[in-house]
Scaffold this motif. Structure first.
Motif, PDB file in Angstrom:
ATOM      1  N   LEU A  93       0.786  -1.176   0.044  1.00  0.00           N
ATOM      2  CA  LEU A  93       0.136   0.002  -0.059  1.00  0.00           C
ATOM      3  C   LEU A  93       0.961   1.314  -0.107  1.00  0.00           C
ATOM      4  O   LEU A  93       1.922   1.381   0.609  1.00  0.00           O
ATOM      5  CB  LEU A  93      -0.971   0.154   1.321  1.00  0.00           C
ATOM      6  CG  LEU A  93      -1.970  -1.111   1.503  1.00  0.00           C
ATOM      7  CD1 LEU A  93      -2.652  -1.014   2.814  1.00  0.00           C
ATOM      8  CD2 LEU A  93      -2.965  -1.116   0.408  1.00  0.00           C
ATOM      9  N   ALA A  94       0.388   2.210  -0.606  1.00  0.00           N
ATOM     10  CA  ALA A  94       1.113   3.474  -0.462  1.00  0.00           C
ATOM     11  C   ALA A  94       0.713   4.158   0.687  1.00  0.00           C
ATOM     12  O   ALA A  94      -0.403   3.920   1.242  1.00  0.00           O
ATOM     13  CB  ALA A  94       0.736   4.461  -1.931  1.00  0.00           C
ATOM     14  N   LYS A  95       1.391   5.426   1.278  1.00  0.00           N
ATOM     15  CA  LYS A  95       1.044   5.908   2.526  1.00  0.00           C
ATOM     16  C   LYS A  95      -0.587   6.552   2.501  1.00  0.00           C
ATOM     17  O   LYS A  95      -1.500   6.158   3.139  1.00  0.00           O
ATOM     18  CB  LYS A  95       1.708   7.244   2.780  1.00  0.00           C
ATOM     19  CG  LYS A  95       3.128   6.684   3.456  1.00  0.00           C
ATOM     20  CD  LYS A  95       3.865   7.708   3.957  1.00  0.00           C
ATOM     21  CE  LYS A  95       5.212   7.445   4.447  1.00  0.00           C
ATOM     22  NZ  LYS A  95       5.957   8.534   4.934  1.00  0.00           N
ATOM     23  N   GLU A 117      -6.199   6.342   3.831  1.00  0.00           N
ATOM     24  CA  GLU A 117      -7.720   6.025   3.457  1.00  0.00           C
ATOM     25  C   GLU A 117      -8.506   4.820   3.969  1.00  0.00           C
ATOM     26  O   GLU A 117      -9.769   4.984   4.537  1.00  0.00           O
ATOM     27  CB  GLU A 117      -7.774   6.101   1.930  1.00  0.00           C
ATOM     28  CG  GLU A 117      -7.328   7.403   1.001  1.00  0.00           C
ATOM     29  CD  GLU A 117      -7.407   7.170  -0.183  1.00  0.00           C
ATOM     30  OE1 GLU A 117      -7.601   6.258  -0.953  1.00  0.00           O
ATOM     31  OE2 GLU A 117      -6.987   8.323  -0.957  1.00  0.00           O
ATOM     32  N   LEU A 118      -8.033   3.574   3.966  1.00  0.00           N
ATOM     33  CA  LEU A 118      -8.442   2.504   4.425  1.00  0.00           C
ATOM     34  C   LEU A 118      -8.414   2.710   6.001  1.00  0.00           C
ATOM     35  O   LEU A 118      -9.376   2.226   6.367  1.00  0.00           O
ATOM     36  CB  LEU A 118      -7.604   1.504   4.188  1.00  0.00           C
ATOM     37  CG  LEU A 118      -7.465   0.943   2.584  1.00  0.00           C
ATOM     38  CD1 LEU A 118      -6.533  -0.096   2.593  1.00  0.00           C
ATOM     39  CD2 LEU A 118      -9.026   0.458   2.084  1.00  0.00           C
ATOM     40  N   LEU A 119      -7.392   3.286   6.644  1.00  0.00           N
ATOM     41  CA  LEU A 119      -7.539   3.454   8.173  1.00  0.00           C
ATOM     42  C   LEU A 119      -8.804   4.363   8.446  1.00  0.00           C
ATOM     43  O   LEU A 119      -9.474   4.019   9.642  1.00  0.00           O
ATOM     44  CB  LEU A 119      -6.231   3.922   8.539  1.00  0.00           C
ATOM     45  CG  LEU A 119      -6.066   4.216  10.281  1.00  0.00           C
ATOM     46  CD1 LEU A 119      -6.404   2.987  10.899  1.00  0.00           C
ATOM     47  CD2 LEU A 119      -4.796   4.799  10.437  1.00  0.00           C
ATOM     48  N   LEU A 171      -9.130  -2.937   9.308  1.00  0.00           N
ATOM     49  CA  LEU A 171      -8.224  -2.924   8.137  1.00  0.00           C
ATOM     50  C   LEU A 171      -7.719  -4.146   7.644  1.00  0.00           C
ATOM     51  O   LEU A 171      -7.648  -4.266   6.294  1.00  0.00           O
ATOM     52  CB  LEU A 171      -7.029  -2.102   8.914  1.00  0.00           C
ATOM     53  CG  LEU A 171      -5.999  -1.683   8.174  1.00  0.00           C
ATOM     54  CD1 LEU A 171      -6.622  -0.499   7.101  1.00  0.00           C
ATOM     55  CD2 LEU A 171      -4.810  -1.162   8.775  1.00  0.00           C
ATOM     56  N   SER A 172      -7.749  -5.083   8.434  1.00  0.00           N
ATOM     57  CA  SER A 172      -7.242  -6.544   7.715  1.00  0.00           C
ATOM     58  C   SER A 172      -8.082  -7.030   6.892  1.00  0.00           C
ATOM     59  O   SER A 172      -7.866  -7.500   5.753  1.00  0.00           O
ATOM     60  CB  SER A 172      -6.988  -7.445   9.023  1.00  0.00           C
ATOM     61  OG  SER A 172      -8.078  -7.610   9.785  1.00  0.00           O
ATOM     62  N   LEU A 173      -9.342  -7.003   7.329  1.00  0.00           N
ATOM     63  CA  LEU A 173     -10.498  -7.324   6.399  1.00  0.00           C
ATOM     64  C   LEU A 173     -10.508  -6.703   4.880  1.00  0.00           C
ATOM     65  O   LEU A 173     -10.605  -7.173   3.951  1.00  0.00           O
ATOM     66  CB  LEU A 173     -11.720  -7.346   7.026  1.00  0.00           C
ATOM     67  CG  LEU A 173     -12.104  -8.228   8.340  1.00  0.00           C
ATOM     68  CD1 LEU A 173     -13.607  -7.803   9.011  1.00  0.00           C
ATOM     69  CD2 LEU A 173     -12.344  -9.548   7.447  1.00  0.00           C
ATOM     70  N   MET A 174     -10.202  -5.095   4.978  1.00  0.00           N
ATOM     71  CA  MET A 174     -10.434  -4.466   3.755  1.00  0.00           C
ATOM     72  C   MET A 174      -9.366  -4.764   2.992  1.00  0.00           C
ATOM     73  O   MET A 174      -9.399  -4.883   1.808  1.00  0.00           O
ATOM     74  CB  MET A 174     -10.595  -3.151   4.223  1.00  0.00           C
ATOM     75  CG  MET A 174     -11.904  -2.663   4.622  1.00  0.00           C
ATOM     76  SD  MET A 174     -11.912  -0.874   5.030  1.00  0.00           S
ATOM     77  CE  MET A 174     -10.987  -0.592   6.189  1.00  0.00           C
ATOM     78  N   LYS A 190       4.202   9.871  11.106  1.00  0.00           N
ATOM     79  CA  LYS A 190       4.698   9.636   9.860  1.00  0.00           C
ATOM     80  C   LYS A 190       3.968   9.884   8.574  1.00  0.00           C
ATOM     81  O   LYS A 190       4.036  10.030   7.463  1.00  0.00           O
ATOM     82  CB  LYS A 190       4.945   8.024   9.870  1.00  0.00           C
ATOM     83  CG  LYS A 190       6.376   7.541  10.320  1.00  0.00           C
ATOM     84  CD  LYS A 190       6.465   6.058  10.457  1.00  0.00           C
ATOM     85  CE  LYS A 190       7.803   5.654  11.111  1.00  0.00           C
ATOM     86  NZ  LYS A 190       7.823   4.206  10.992  1.00  0.00           N
ATOM     87  N   LEU A 191       2.562   9.801   8.979  1.00  0.00           N
ATOM     88  CA  LEU A 191       1.266   9.769   7.928  1.00  0.00           C
ATOM     89  C   LEU A 191       0.908  11.375   7.780  1.00  0.00           C
ATOM     90  O   LEU A 191       0.012  11.593   7.065  1.00  0.00           O
ATOM     91  CB  LEU A 191       0.245   9.068   8.547  1.00  0.00           C
ATOM     92  CG  LEU A 191       0.454   7.808   8.695  1.00  0.00           C
ATOM     93  CD1 LEU A 191      -0.614   6.895   9.255  1.00  0.00           C
ATOM     94  CD2 LEU A 191       0.901   7.009   7.212  1.00  0.00           C
TER      95      LEU A 191
END
Length: 232
Positions: A89-91, A96-98, A112-115, A178-179
């Motif tokens: 994944l890119a940052k 976005e997923l988070l 997050l793991s499911l997605m 970091k994000l």
């Protein structure tokens, strides 16, 4: 009489740029040849696809690995493992997923793991990621619970748990730092995003608003502002 005799090539007998076997090539044909697209098998510059897991089994072991490293919180480990180490994944994609995982009910890292699993292999990937996230930690937690029941009153154990809490807070803070760079690509812009983040901290940490109220108020507000700023 041959046309080649009427319009010979250069005097040395070699064919010039406008001749083929002594025959002149029309300029239109030369232009078309020079404008022809490259061979379809030649790789386009920068066209290398990003890495991705080879199978659901690789997803399972990747999430097992990061789950077993996640003492004090799995989220910082997930960011390092999925974005920096494996580059699945890119940052911006991770953020976005988070964001979606935090809004949905349930633990953030489980959502997050499911997605992520569903993103690569559909339902099989989702189940593989979820199994990797929960199977090994479940065994560790059951064993730790049995030991903790015997040692809970020991002052060394209590001090160790308080120390782990401080480390967990530091890990989450480091992940947030970091994000921060992904805010440059946000539709809200860096200033407005920082303002909403500060308002969230104020409501949760200072005014002690319930998390559901904060999400219900600031979430729709942020979406409306992003939609309006992204309109052409």
């Amino acid at each position: 009489m041959s046309l080649a005799l009427d319009r010979p090539g250069p005097a040395d007998g070699r064919l010039g740029p406008g001749y083929t076997d002594g025959m002149p090539v029309p300029e239109v044909a030369q232009d078309a040849a020079s404008a022809a697209p490259p061979h379809p098998e030649s790789p386009a510059p920068g066209g290398t696809p990003p890495p991705r897991p080879a199978s659901p089994a690789e997803l399972f072991w990747a999430f097992t690995r990061l789950a077993l490293q996640g003492f004090g919180g799995v989220l910082p480990v997930a960011q390092r493992e999925l974005v920096e180490r494996r580059r699945w994944l890119a940052k911006q994609e991770f953020v976005e997923l988070l964001s979606v995982a935090q809004v949905l009910p349930g633990p953030n890292i489980v959502n997050l793991s499911l997605m992520i699993g569903d993103r690569f292999f559909g339902a099989r990937g989702a189940f593989a990621s979820l199994a990797g996230m929960l199977a090994a930690p479940l065994i560790v937690v059951l064993a730790a619970a049995a030991v903790y029941a015997e040692l809970a009153r020991h002052p060394l154990v209590a001090g160790a748990l308080r120390g782990m809490g401080a480390v967990a807070a530091g890990l989450i803070l480091a992940t947030g730092i970091k994000l921060v760079g992904t805010l440059k690509q946000s539709a809200l812009g860096r200033e407005l995003a920082f303002g909403l983040a500060a308002l969230t901290v104020l409501l949760v940490a200072v005014l002690h608003w319930p998390l559901l109220w904060v999400l219900g108020c600031l979430g729709p507000l942020a979406m409306v502002l992003a939609w309006r700023r992204s309109k052409p």
